[in-house]
Design a protein around this motif. Sequence first.
Motif, PDB file in Angstrom:
ATOM      1  N   ILE A 170     -24.272  23.171  14.596  1.00  0.00           N
ATOM      2  CA  ILE A 170     -25.012  21.939  14.279  1.00  0.00           C
ATOM      3  C   ILE A 170     -25.764  22.071  12.965  1.00  0.00           C
ATOM      4  CG2 ILE A 170     -26.897  20.418  15.023  1.00  0.00           C
ATOM      5  CD1 ILE A 170     -26.076  21.139  17.941  1.00  0.00           C
ATOM      6  N   ARG A 171     -26.484  23.192  12.797  1.00  0.00           N
ATOM      7  CA  ARG A 171     -27.272  23.376  11.573  1.00  0.00           C
ATOM      8  C   ARG A 171     -26.364  23.569  10.351  1.00  0.00           C
ATOM      9  NH1 ARG A 171     -30.441  22.278   9.658  1.00  0.00           N
ATOM     10  NH2 ARG A 171     -32.028  23.816   9.090  1.00  0.00           N
ATOM     11  N   HIS A 172     -25.210  24.209  10.543  1.00  0.00           N
ATOM     12  CA  HIS A 172     -24.269  24.398   9.437  1.00  0.00           C
ATOM     13  C   HIS A 172     -23.733  23.051   8.952  1.00  0.00           C
ATOM     14  CE1 HIS A 172     -21.408  26.468   6.891  1.00  0.00           C
ATOM     15  NE2 HIS A 172     -20.428  25.779   7.431  1.00  0.00           N
ATOM     16  N   ARG A 173     -23.435  22.163   9.899  1.00  0.00           N
ATOM     17  CA  ARG A 173     -22.962  20.822   9.523  1.00  0.00           C
ATOM     18  C   ARG A 173     -24.044  20.056   8.775  1.00  0.00           C
ATOM     19  NH1 ARG A 173     -19.805  18.997  15.100  1.00  0.00           N
ATOM     20  NH2 ARG A 173     -17.950  20.305  14.779  1.00  0.00           N
ATOM     21  N   GLN A 174     -25.276  20.196   9.231  1.00  0.00           N
ATOM     22  CA  GLN A 174     -26.373  19.552   8.520  1.00  0.00           C
ATOM     23  C   GLN A 174     -26.521  20.148   7.117  1.00  0.00           C
ATOM     24  OE1 GLN A 174     -29.636  20.241  11.213  1.00  0.00           O
ATOM     25  NE2 GLN A 174     -29.290  18.336  12.334  1.00  0.00           N
TER      26      GLN A 174
END
Length: 200
Positions: A170-174
């Motif tokens: 999730i944080r990588h996509r953000q």
Amino acid sequence: MVKYIVLGALMVLTVTTYSQSFKLDKFSEKAHKTTQTGMLVLSGWAVANIGTGFIAAGQTGGSDKYMHQMNAYFNIVNLAIAQAGYWGSRKRMKSPQSFSQAVKQQNSEEKTFLLNAGLDAAYILGGLYWAELGKKHPGEKKYFQFRGYGKSLVLQGGFLMIFDGLMYTIRHRQGKILFKQLENIDLAIAPGGAGLVYRF
């Protein structure tokens, strides 16, 4: 003439900074809320394991007793880490982030979740090793301890690996949204100085 060029560039940068700051604020808020939600999920898991662990440990025997004990002890540490992460994110949320601070925070969180996933794999392997080690002490107290502790570490490591994997994803996509902004930044060199220019 140079003064007018510099003045014009400063005006463009001011407008650009305002526009970029607004988007950055939204990004930072979403990133913080993602982290906080994750830490609340981890806290909930920890509290559930601590409560059920101590209760079940007193009502069961054999390897199950030691599994529940380890679940409770393991998650006392989990709860402390989750709460530190939650309140740390809340504190950072109160102060506006610069672009460089947002990048640094993004990189730090991604690395942390990846490192944790590696530790989770170590917990699982350690649990399997302990469970196997218990077989060398059939009928003894150590048999039940090693088997119980081993099962607990496999369970806790498995949950944390899923948790850290999801949080990293999730944080990588953000982060891709944040790092994409770097494509729009150029270094401009002019007489008397240099600066960064953001292209709309």
